[in-house]
Write a protein that holds these residues in place. Sequence first.
Motif, PDB file in Angstrom:
ATOM      1  N   UNK A 169      27.528  44.253  42.952  1.00 51.15           N
ATOM      2  CA  UNK A 169      27.937  45.662  42.975  1.00 51.15           C
ATOM      3  C   UNK A 169      29.336  45.845  43.497  1.00 51.15           C
ATOM      4  N   UNK A 170      29.676  45.019  44.511  1.00 50.84           N
ATOM      5  CA  UNK A 170      31.049  45.126  45.052  1.00 50.84           C
ATOM      6  C   UNK A 170      32.059  44.634  44.031  1.00 50.84           C
ATOM      7  N   UNK A 171      31.675  43.683  43.264  1.00 48.01           N
ATOM      8  CA  UNK A 171      32.621  43.157  42.290  1.00 48.01           C
ATOM      9  C   UNK A 171      32.892  44.156  41.179  1.00 48.01           C
ATOM     10  N   UNK A 172      31.861  44.984  40.860  1.00 46.29           N
ATOM     11  CA  UNK A 172      32.071  45.945  39.776  1.00 46.29           C
ATOM     12  C   UNK A 172      33.010  47.061  40.174  1.00 46.29           C
ATOM     13  N   UNK A 173      33.214  47.326  41.490  1.00 44.97           N
ATOM     14  CA  UNK A 173      34.119  48.382  41.907  1.00 44.97           C
ATOM     15  C   UNK A 173      33.503  49.240  42.974  1.00 44.97           C
ATOM     16  N   UNK A 174      34.305  50.264  43.398  1.00 49.94           N
ATOM     17  CA  UNK A 174      33.832  51.148  44.448  1.00 49.94           C
ATOM     18  C   UNK A 174      32.834  52.145  43.898  1.00 49.94           C
ATOM     19  N   UNK A 175      31.996  52.554  44.773  1.00 46.09           N
ATOM     20  CA  UNK A 175      31.029  53.587  44.386  1.00 46.09           C
ATOM     21  C   UNK A 175      31.689  54.957  44.386  1.00 46.09           C
ATOM     22  N   UNK A 176      31.006  55.925  43.889  1.00 47.77           N
ATOM     23  CA  UNK A 176      31.547  57.286  43.833  1.00 47.77           C
ATOM     24  C   UNK A 176      31.825  57.810  45.229  1.00 47.77           C
ATOM     25  N   UNK A 177      30.954  57.518  46.184  1.00 49.25           N
ATOM     26  CA  UNK A 177      31.152  57.983  47.563  1.00 49.25           C
ATOM     27  C   UNK A 177      32.352  57.304  48.201  1.00 49.25           C
ATOM     28  N   UNK A 178      32.491  55.988  47.903  1.00 48.64           N
ATOM     29  CA  UNK A 178      33.645  55.267  48.466  1.00 48.64           C
ATOM     30  C   UNK A 178      34.961  55.791  47.894  1.00 48.64           C
ATOM     31  N   UNK A 179      34.964  56.140  46.622  1.00 51.11           N
ATOM     32  CA  UNK A 179      36.196  56.656  46.022  1.00 51.11           C
ATOM     33  C   UNK A 179      36.591  57.977  46.652  1.00 51.11           C
ATOM     34  N   UNK A 180      35.621  58.836  46.946  1.00 48.46           N
ATOM     35  CA  UNK A 180      35.919  60.123  47.573  1.00 48.46           C
ATOM     36  C   UNK A 180      36.521  59.935  48.962  1.00 48.46           C
ATOM     37  N   UNK A 181      35.908  58.975  49.731  1.00 55.46           N
ATOM     38  CA  UNK A 181      36.456  58.700  51.080  1.00 55.46           C
ATOM     39  C   UNK A 181      37.880  58.143  50.985  1.00 55.46           C
ATOM     40  N   UNK A 182      38.134  57.243  50.082  1.00 53.17           N
ATOM     41  CA  UNK A 182      39.458  56.635  49.916  1.00 53.17           C
ATOM     42  C   UNK A 182      40.507  57.647  49.495  1.00 53.17           C
ATOM     43  N   UNK A 183      40.119  58.584  48.602  1.00 52.01           N
ATOM     44  CA  UNK A 183      41.073  59.610  48.171  1.00 52.01           C
ATOM     45  C   UNK A 183      41.480  60.496  49.330  1.00 52.01           C
ATOM     46  N   UNK A 184      40.534  60.809  50.241  1.00 51.73           N
ATOM     47  CA  UNK A 184      40.877  61.611  51.423  1.00 51.73           C
ATOM     48  C   UNK A 184      41.827  60.861  52.374  1.00 51.73           C
ATOM     49  N   UNK A 185      41.540  59.564  52.562  1.00 52.18           N
ATOM     50  CA  UNK A 185      42.416  58.761  53.443  1.00 52.18           C
ATOM     51  C   UNK A 185      43.806  58.616  52.839  1.00 52.18           C
ATOM     52  N   UNK A 186      43.851  58.367  51.543  1.00 54.29           N
ATOM     53  CA  UNK A 186      45.143  58.179  50.879  1.00 54.29           C
ATOM     54  C   UNK A 186      46.003  59.425  50.942  1.00 54.29           C
ATOM     55  N   UNK A 187      45.362  60.610  50.963  1.00 51.79           N
ATOM     56  CA  UNK A 187      46.126  61.861  51.018  1.00 51.79           C
ATOM     57  C   UNK A 187      46.864  62.025  52.332  1.00 51.79           C
ATOM     58  N   UNK A 188      46.343  61.377  53.386  1.00 54.91           N
ATOM     59  CA  UNK A 188      46.989  61.510  54.710  1.00 54.91           C
ATOM     60  C   UNK A 188      48.081  60.469  54.943  1.00 54.91           C
ATOM     61  N   UNK A 189      48.245  59.528  54.053  1.00 54.46           N
ATOM     62  CA  UNK A 189      49.242  58.458  54.247  1.00 54.46           C
ATOM     63  C   UNK A 189      50.633  58.907  53.803  1.00 54.46           C
ATOM     64  N   UNK A 190      51.660  58.423  54.499  1.00 57.26           N
ATOM     65  CA  UNK A 190      53.069  58.693  54.145  1.00 57.26           C
ATOM     66  C   UNK A 190      53.659  57.431  53.556  1.00 57.26           C
ATOM     67  N   UNK A 191      54.223  57.529  52.372  1.00 52.92           N
ATOM     68  CA  UNK A 191      54.773  56.313  51.744  1.00 52.92           C
ATOM     69  C   UNK A 191      55.977  55.782  52.537  1.00 52.92           C
ATOM     70  N   UNK A 192      56.066  54.483  52.656  1.00 52.07           N
ATOM     71  CA  UNK A 192      57.187  53.844  53.348  1.00 52.07           C
ATOM     72  C   UNK A 192      58.470  53.987  52.530  1.00 52.07           C
ATOM     73  N   UNK A 193      59.625  54.156  53.282  1.00 49.62           N
ATOM     74  CA  UNK A 193      60.921  54.245  52.604  1.00 49.62           C
ATOM     75  C   UNK A 193      61.319  52.874  52.102  1.00 49.62           C
TER      76      UNK A 193
END
Length: 204
Positions: free
Chosen positions: A6-30
């Motif tokens: 299951x891990x090899x096939x990809x993230x689950x729907x719940x994991x994708x939602x959590x990751x999208x929230x975390x990614x929104x708070x990140x600031x890209x490096x210069x």
Amino acid sequence: MSGRRGRNKGLSTEDRQIWSKVAATLTPLKTTRPLEPDPDLEHELSLAEEMARAGIAMTGAGQDAGTSETAIRSPAQPKGPPPLAPLERRVRQKIVRGMRSFDARIDLHGLTQHEAHDRLRGFLHVAYQRGHVIVLVITGKGGRNGPGSGHGAPYMDERGILRRVVPQWLAMADLRHIVLGFEEAHLTHGGSGALYVRLRKRKG
């Protein structure tokens, strides 16, 4: 096994939602740009290399203040008057024994300091122009009418003064191009009251 697959096939729907929230708070490096060379620093380095090849040591802030033997030297100082030299022993012996006569002589007896100075300078210049080598300058010993003699003037006798100041005149810079050396005469020629004066050879 099923969990790994299951891990090899990809993230689950719940994991994708959590990751999208975390990614929104990140600031890209210069993005870092490569450092551009400093033109002033390159100029100093090239100047240092050129001076090193020429054998010249640089001095300044942040550098060693010591200089090499080939470092830039201060301008040469002007040369002073030529040094005085005593008469050679054999020359003096010939004079004392009468084997060598004087080319000229001058007697400063009875003259004031001003008169004696002018007379001596004129005498030496003429003797030099004529190519004379050894001359006799008679100053006199003085002291006959000096202080403590019991009679005469209360001030120092002029002849005693000449005995002391004539050597000073002969050693002055304005006569060093004429006078090579001098020393006290032998008793047969006046002793401490006279001087053997050797003149330089006339140029040309």
